[in-house]
Design an enzyme around this catalytic site. Structure first.
Site, short mmCIF file in Angstrom:
data_model
loop_
_atom_site.label_atom_id
_atom_site.label_comp_id
_atom_site.label_asym_id
_atom_site.label_seq_id
_atom_site.Cartn_x
_atom_site.Cartn_y
_atom_site.Cartn_z
N ASP A 25 0.87 -1.18 0.00
CA ASP A 25 0.00 0.00 0.00
C ASP A 25 0.91 1.23 0.00
OD1 ASP A 25 0.87 0.29 2.59
OD2 ASP A 25 -1.02 -0.25 3.52
N ASP A 56 -7.35 -7.42 2.27
CA ASP A 56 -6.27 -7.54 3.27
C ASP A 56 -6.81 -6.97 4.57
OD1 ASP A 56 -4.68 -4.81 4.21
OD2 ASP A 56 -5.89 -4.53 2.42
#
Length: 376
Positions: free
Chosen positions: A92, A271
């Site tokens: 990310d 996630d």
């Protein structure tokens, strides 16, 4: 990256597909264990690969930038080599971590100035810098730098933030074109839909992101405290706009029930720290509900942790033994619980895939949601 859609569930929007990168195939729907600082907390890479067996894990740009630092990762030859992981990795962009520093950061058009949570040093994340950092980390899938809005959030702020996320996206794309791959494999870039819990903003953002025609797309800014029904409403509208032939990633979600409900709405990738964080606090997820292993009722329960036996810990250890480890504050307890929870999450998404391919996903999902909504 190549994405192939194999089957769509006739009674819901659930899909089964396969993504292929230079580090191998990812069968969707997929859950990605979170390895924030180049480690899935309390799990060896061997257990991760052999017992939990995910096709892809997640690393975090903000944390890796601060420690071990980018020059170390570059010397190591990238994150895969540094941590001894030869399958897929997604990073990310650090947008969410910077958002969660609220008192220690300033957001401007240029980027975000923030103080390190480790030593108080001051850093600036711009869209360009974050793309450079992610090139060096070397994940297979890298994310756009965005602003994650808090919940609740007023409309004007959410709208301004969404537009800035879109402008930052353009800067990410422009800079990536000038920044070659660092290693001998390709990276895939995903932009992120924002818009808080406002349907019209989510629609506008999804339309804008769809127009970018990236290889995959993400939905951010959910699972930040809003009721589940609002999350599902936002996901539903966004998935109806994002292109069908590209994978869709819902960031930071969620409970086993959240995952199944969002698969039914057309999400492919997930996630969340929940299976690992909750495991370290003694919460186990199972197909029949959640267990708080610290409760006295398990003190003399000598049955296996989970009769389903998804991972080796489920049959090798008893509930009484695991409770004892937590009571004695032994590290092994956290490890066992983490392997169990991650194994269960992987089983859940793979079972979902199986039922999508068999055409009976919706019935199975409804049964599982009811079954898992219990405290044992």
């Amino acid at each position: 990256m190549k994405f192939t859609l194999h089957h769509k569930d006739p009674q819901s929007k659930a899909r089964a597909g396969t993504m292929v990168t230079d580090h191998g195939a990812i069968e969707t729907p997929i859950f990605m264990p979170v390895g924030t600082v180049a480690s899935v907390k309390s799990v060896h890479q061997r257990e991760l690969k052999d017992d939990i067996n995910p096709d892809i894990i997640l690393g975090n740009t903000y944390h890796l930038f601060l420690r071990p630092k980018i020059d170390i990762l570059k010397k190591a030859g990238g994150l895969h080599k540094f941590m001894g992981w030869d399958r897929n990795i997604l990073t990310d962009s650090g947008g969410y971590q910077v958002y969660s520093l609220s008192g220690n950061r300033k957001i401007k058009e240029e980027g975000v100035k923030f103080k390190s949570h480790i030593d108080g040093s001051v850093h600036l994340f711009t869209p360009e810098r974050v793309m450079e950092i992610q090139r060096v980390i070397g994940a297979d899938i890298i994310m756009a730098f965005d602003e994650c809005t808090p919940y609740p959030c007023d409309y004007k702020y959410a709208e301004r933030s969404m537009h800035m996320t879109h402008r930052w996206l353009e800067r990410c794309i422009t800079h990536l074109k000038k920044t070659p791959f660092e290693y001998d494999y390709a990276q895939t870039f995903f932009p992120i839909v924002q818009g808080s819990t406002y349907l019209d903003l989510r629609k506008r953002s999804a339309e804008y992101i769809a127009g970018i025609e990236a290889e995959g797309n993400a939905i951010g800014g959910l699972s930040v405290g809003e009721p589940a029904e609002e999350m599902y409403a936002m996901t539903d509208v966004v998935c109806s706009i994002l292109p069908e032939d590209k994978p869709r990633y819902l960031m930071g979600v969620g409970t086993p029930i959240n995952i199944l409900e969002n698969i039914a709405l057309g999400v492919d990738m997930f996630d969340c720290v929940m299976p690992t964080r909750n495991a370290r606090n003694g919460m186990l997820f199972t197909a029949y509900g959640t267990i708080n292993i610290k409760n006295k009722k398990w003190e003399d329960d000598f049955s296996p942790i989970d009769e389903m036996g998804i991972t080796f810990v489920d049959k090798e250890y008893t509930k009484a033994y695991l409770r004892h480890l937590f009571a004695a504050n032994e590290y092994l307890g956290k490890q066992i619980a983490t392997i169990h929870n991650l194994g269960f999450y992987m089983w859940l998404v793979r079972e979902a895939r199986k039922h999508i391919l068999e055409g009976d996903f919706l019935d199975w999902k409804n049964r599982m949601v009811k079954q898992m909504d219990n405290r044992l």
